[in-house]
Design a protein around this motif. Structure first.
Motif, PDB file in Angstrom:
ATOM      1  N   ARG A 190      27.085  18.539  12.931  1.00 38.41           N
ATOM      2  CA  ARG A 190      27.151  18.818  14.367  1.00 38.41           C
ATOM      3  C   ARG A 190      26.033  18.088  15.090  1.00 38.41           C
ATOM      4  O   ARG A 190      24.893  18.052  14.612  1.00 38.41           O
ATOM      5  N   GLY A 191      26.360  17.510  16.260  1.00 35.60           N
ATOM      6  CA  GLY A 191      25.338  16.923  17.127  1.00 35.60           C
ATOM      7  C   GLY A 191      25.142  15.429  17.021  1.00 35.60           C
ATOM      8  O   GLY A 191      24.572  14.819  17.932  1.00 35.60           O
ATOM      9  N   GLN A 192      25.547  14.818  15.928  1.00 33.79           N
ATOM     10  CA  GLN A 192      25.365  13.364  15.783  1.00 33.79           C
ATOM     11  C   GLN A 192      26.291  12.641  16.781  1.00 33.79           C
ATOM     12  O   GLN A 192      27.461  12.961  16.887  1.00 33.79           O
ATOM     13  N   GLN A 193      25.747  11.623  17.469  1.00 35.52           N
ATOM     14  CA  GLN A 193      26.464  10.988  18.572  1.00 35.52           C
ATOM     15  C   GLN A 193      27.303   9.765  18.188  1.00 35.52           C
ATOM     16  O   GLN A 193      27.707   9.011  19.054  1.00 35.52           O
ATOM     17  N   GLY A 194      27.583   9.587  16.942  1.00 32.72           N
ATOM     18  CA  GLY A 194      28.427   8.477  16.521  1.00 32.72           C
ATOM     19  C   GLY A 194      28.651   8.495  15.032  1.00 32.72           C
ATOM     20  O   GLY A 194      27.996   9.236  14.273  1.00 32.72           O
ATOM     21  N   ALA A 195      29.591   7.662  14.578  1.00 28.69           N
ATOM     22  CA  ALA A 195      29.939   7.632  13.159  1.00 28.69           C
ATOM     23  C   ALA A 195      28.771   7.198  12.293  1.00 28.69           C
ATOM     24  O   ALA A 195      28.537   7.770  11.218  1.00 28.69           O
ATOM     25  N   GLU A 196      28.017   6.216  12.725  1.00 28.50           N
ATOM     26  CA  GLU A 196      26.894   5.749  11.914  1.00 28.50           C
ATOM     27  C   GLU A 196      25.828   6.823  11.768  1.00 28.50           C
ATOM     28  O   GLU A 196      25.251   7.015  10.691  1.00 28.50           O
ATOM     29  N   ALA A 197      25.586   7.545  12.871  1.00 29.84           N
ATOM     30  CA  ALA A 197      24.559   8.594  12.822  1.00 29.84           C
ATOM     31  C   ALA A 197      24.953   9.710  11.860  1.00 29.84           C
ATOM     32  O   ALA A 197      24.131  10.178  11.051  1.00 29.84           O
ATOM     33  N   VAL A 198      26.198  10.162  11.930  1.00 32.56           N
ATOM     34  CA  VAL A 198      26.589  11.261  11.060  1.00 32.56           C
ATOM     35  C   VAL A 198      26.662  10.805   9.605  1.00 32.56           C
ATOM     36  O   VAL A 198      26.290  11.550   8.684  1.00 32.56           O
ATOM     37  N   MET A 199      27.105   9.580   9.355  1.00 36.37           N
ATOM     38  CA  MET A 199      27.136   9.088   7.982  1.00 36.37           C
ATOM     39  C   MET A 199      25.728   8.940   7.421  1.00 36.37           C
ATOM     40  O   MET A 199      25.487   9.211   6.227  1.00 36.37           O
ATOM     41  N   ASN A 200      24.804   8.546   8.270  1.00 38.49           N
ATOM     42  CA  ASN A 200      23.419   8.433   7.809  1.00 38.49           C
ATOM     43  C   ASN A 200      22.884   9.787   7.359  1.00 38.49           C
ATOM     44  O   ASN A 200      22.232   9.911   6.303  1.00 38.49           O
ATOM     45  N   ASP A 201      23.166  10.828   8.153  1.00 41.51           N
ATOM     46  CA  ASP A 201      22.705  12.168   7.768  1.00 41.51           C
ATOM     47  C   ASP A 201      23.395  12.642   6.505  1.00 41.51           C
ATOM     48  O   ASP A 201      22.763  13.243   5.624  1.00 41.51           O
ATOM     49  N   TRP A 202      24.691  12.417   6.382  1.00 41.78           N
ATOM     50  CA  TRP A 202      25.397  12.851   5.186  1.00 41.78           C
ATOM     51  C   TRP A 202      24.902  12.118   3.938  1.00 41.78           C
ATOM     52  O   TRP A 202      24.727  12.733   2.884  1.00 41.78           O
ATOM     53  N   MET A 203      24.674  10.830   4.051  1.00 42.47           N
ATOM     54  CA  MET A 203      24.236  10.070   2.883  1.00 42.47           C
ATOM     55  C   MET A 203      22.803  10.415   2.478  1.00 42.47           C
ATOM     56  O   MET A 203      22.399  10.175   1.333  1.00 42.47           O
ATOM     57  N   ASN A 204      22.047  10.980   3.410  1.00 44.51           N
ATOM     58  CA  ASN A 204      20.680  11.402   3.075  1.00 44.51           C
ATOM     59  C   ASN A 204      20.615  12.841   2.588  1.00 44.51           C
ATOM     60  O   ASN A 204      19.523  13.389   2.405  1.00 44.51           O
ATOM     61  N   SER A 205      21.784  13.458   2.403  1.00 42.70           N
ATOM     62  CA  SER A 205      21.850  14.813   1.878  1.00 42.70           C
ATOM     63  C   SER A 205      22.555  14.773   0.526  1.00 42.70           C
ATOM     64  O   SER A 205      23.670  14.248   0.422  1.00 42.70           O
ATOM     65  N   GLU A 206      21.926  15.286  -0.474  1.00 40.40           N
ATOM     66  CA  GLU A 206      22.455  15.163  -1.835  1.00 40.40           C
ATOM     67  C   GLU A 206      23.865  15.707  -1.979  1.00 40.40           C
ATOM     68  O   GLU A 206      24.728  15.063  -2.580  1.00 40.40           O
ATOM     69  N   GLY A 207      24.121  16.888  -1.459  1.00 38.26           N
ATOM     70  CA  GLY A 207      25.437  17.498  -1.627  1.00 38.26           C
ATOM     71  C   GLY A 207      26.544  16.727  -0.905  1.00 38.26           C
ATOM     72  O   GLY A 207      27.633  16.504  -1.446  1.00 38.26           O
ATOM     73  N   HIS A 208      26.237  16.301   0.319  1.00 34.74           N
ATOM     74  CA  HIS A 208      27.241  15.550   1.078  1.00 34.74           C
ATOM     75  C   HIS A 208      27.468  14.167   0.474  1.00 34.74           C
ATOM     76  O   HIS A 208      28.600  13.680   0.416  1.00 34.74           O
ATOM     77  N   ARG A 209      26.402  13.561   0.023  1.00 30.83           N
ATOM     78  CA  ARG A 209      26.507  12.257  -0.614  1.00 30.83           C
ATOM     79  C   ARG A 209      27.385  12.343  -1.867  1.00 30.83           C
ATOM     80  O   ARG A 209      28.186  11.448  -2.143  1.00 30.83           O
ATOM     81  N   ALA A 210      27.236  13.434  -2.580  1.00 27.11           N
ATOM     82  CA  ALA A 210      28.030  13.613  -3.800  1.00 27.11           C
ATOM     83  C   ALA A 210      29.518  13.681  -3.481  1.00 27.11           C
ATOM     84  O   ALA A 210      30.351  13.156  -4.237  1.00 27.11           O
ATOM     85  N   ASN A 211      29.870  14.335  -2.393  1.00 28.97           N
ATOM     86  CA  ASN A 211      31.275  14.381  -2.001  1.00 28.97           C
ATOM     87  C   ASN A 211      31.792  12.986  -1.611  1.00 28.97           C
ATOM     88  O   ASN A 211      32.888  12.579  -2.003  1.00 28.97           O
ATOM     89  N   ILE A 212      30.982  12.256  -0.833  1.00 27.26           N
ATOM     90  CA  ILE A 212      31.394  10.938  -0.361  1.00 27.26           C
ATOM     91  C   ILE A 212      31.578   9.960  -1.519  1.00 27.26           C
ATOM     92  O   ILE A 212      32.509   9.146  -1.524  1.00 27.26           O
ATOM     93  N   LEU A 213      30.716  10.068  -2.517  1.00 23.99           N
ATOM     94  CA  LEU A 213      30.755   9.128  -3.642  1.00 23.99           C
ATOM     95  C   LEU A 213      31.439   9.696  -4.875  1.00 23.99           C
ATOM     96  O   LEU A 213      31.259   9.170  -5.981  1.00 23.99           O
ATOM     97  N   ASN A 214      32.244  10.733  -4.718  1.00 28.85           N
ATOM     98  CA  ASN A 214      32.985  11.290  -5.841  1.00 28.85           C
ATOM     99  C   ASN A 214      34.191  10.390  -6.119  1.00 28.85           C
ATOM    100  O   ASN A 214      35.149  10.337  -5.334  1.00 28.85           O
ATOM    101  N   CYS A 215      34.144   9.664  -7.224  1.00 26.42           N
ATOM    102  CA  CYS A 215      35.209   8.702  -7.539  1.00 26.42           C
ATOM    103  C   CYS A 215      36.525   9.364  -7.884  1.00 26.42           C
ATOM    104  O   CYS A 215      37.558   8.684  -7.998  1.00 26.42           O
ATOM    105  N   ASP A 216      36.552  10.671  -8.063  1.00 28.63           N
ATOM    106  CA  ASP A 216      37.796  11.371  -8.352  1.00 28.63           C
ATOM    107  C   ASP A 216      38.651  11.566  -7.101  1.00 28.63           C
ATOM    108  O   ASP A 216      39.866  11.764  -7.198  1.00 28.63           O
ATOM    109  N   TYR A 217      38.027  11.544  -5.946  1.00 25.75           N
ATOM    110  CA  TYR A 217      38.787  11.730  -4.708  1.00 25.75           C
ATOM    111  C   TYR A 217      39.576  10.452  -4.382  1.00 25.75           C
ATOM    112  O   TYR A 217      39.131   9.332  -4.645  1.00 25.75           O
TER     113      TYR A 217
END
Length: 239
Positions: free
Chosen positions: A190-217
């Motif tokens: 919530r609150g990030q003003q664009g796709a790059e901003a929210v992806m940056n926050d997700w990739m800097n969070s271990e749990g969210h990064r794990a979902n993004i880089l889960n090769c099973d999805y």
């Protein structure tokens, strides 16, 4: 700004859920006859009345005979024929330019709305990150996108920020109610003003990064809702 984290991985933050968890003309007048009427056989001079035979006829003076035109040849020379006028010289002026077409221009196609553009940008960034990690790209899943958009809108309208809604329903409860059976994980922010901003926050969070880089999805749905206190972001990953 906030992001959903794995339970217990951050202080006071929510978890990144995974599978485990339209007028006729009138006729011309007939001509009047100018011929004299014929006399009948009974109208000879012996049958005329006295009044008709005693009065002398009036004399008429013969009209002067018009003089015949002179037949002597005229001494005047006949007029010389005039010479014909020379033909006009061809114009050397350039013809006027043709008028510009007044056909109306075709209207431009309307661009996608900001929420759709943001969701597409997130998908592109996710696949870029997965490519760097050696995972195959995710394809857009309309059912997962609808599920994610519904959760983002619900969080904004009911004023909460969590994977579990105020009714106690988890992402899998909502997926089951929507007829979605391949949900594997969920990220929210919530609150990030664009796709790059929210992806940056997700990739800097271990749990969210794990979902993004889960090769099973293999699929992804992204829902963005722009409203006060947001934007609100949801990622739903699928098998």
């Amino acid at each position: 700004m906030g992001t959903g984290l794995l339970p217990g991985a951050g202080e006071g933050l929510t978890g990144a859920f995974r599978a485990d968890d339209a007028p006729a003309p009138t006729g011309a007048a007939e001509p009047t006859s100018t011929a004299s009427p014929r006399l009948s056989p009974d109208s000879g001079p012996d049958r005329r009345s006295p009044a008709e035979t005693t009065e002398p006829a009036e004399e008429t003076t013969p009209e002067a005979t018009p003089e015949e035109p002179s037949r002597e040849p005229s001494s005047e020379a006949p007029p010389e024929p005039s010479s014909p006028a020379p033909p006009p010289e061809p114009s050397t002026e350039a013809p006027p330019p043709a008028p510009e077409s007044t056909a109306p221009e075709e209207p431009e196609e309307p661009s996608a709305d900001p929420e759709t553009e943001a969701a597409e940008a997130v998908l592109a960034l996710v696949n870029e990150a997965r490519g760097e990690a050696g995972c195959r790209p995710l394809t857009l899943d309309p059912a997962l996108s609808q599920l994610a958009a519904g959760h983002s809108r619900d969080m904004a309208e009911r004023g909460y920020f969590d994977h579990t809604d105020p009714d106690g329903r988890t992402p899998w409860d909502r997926a089951e109610a929507a007829g979605v059976s391949n949900l594997g994980g969920e990220n929210i922010a919530r609150g990030q003003q664009g796709a790059e901003a929210v992806m940056n926050d997700w990739m800097n969070s271990e749990g969210h990064r794990a979902n993004i880089l889960n090769c099973d999805y293999t699929t992804l749905g992204v829902g963005v809702h722009i409203a006060a206190g947001g934007p609100w972001w949801t990622q739903n990953f699928g098998f």
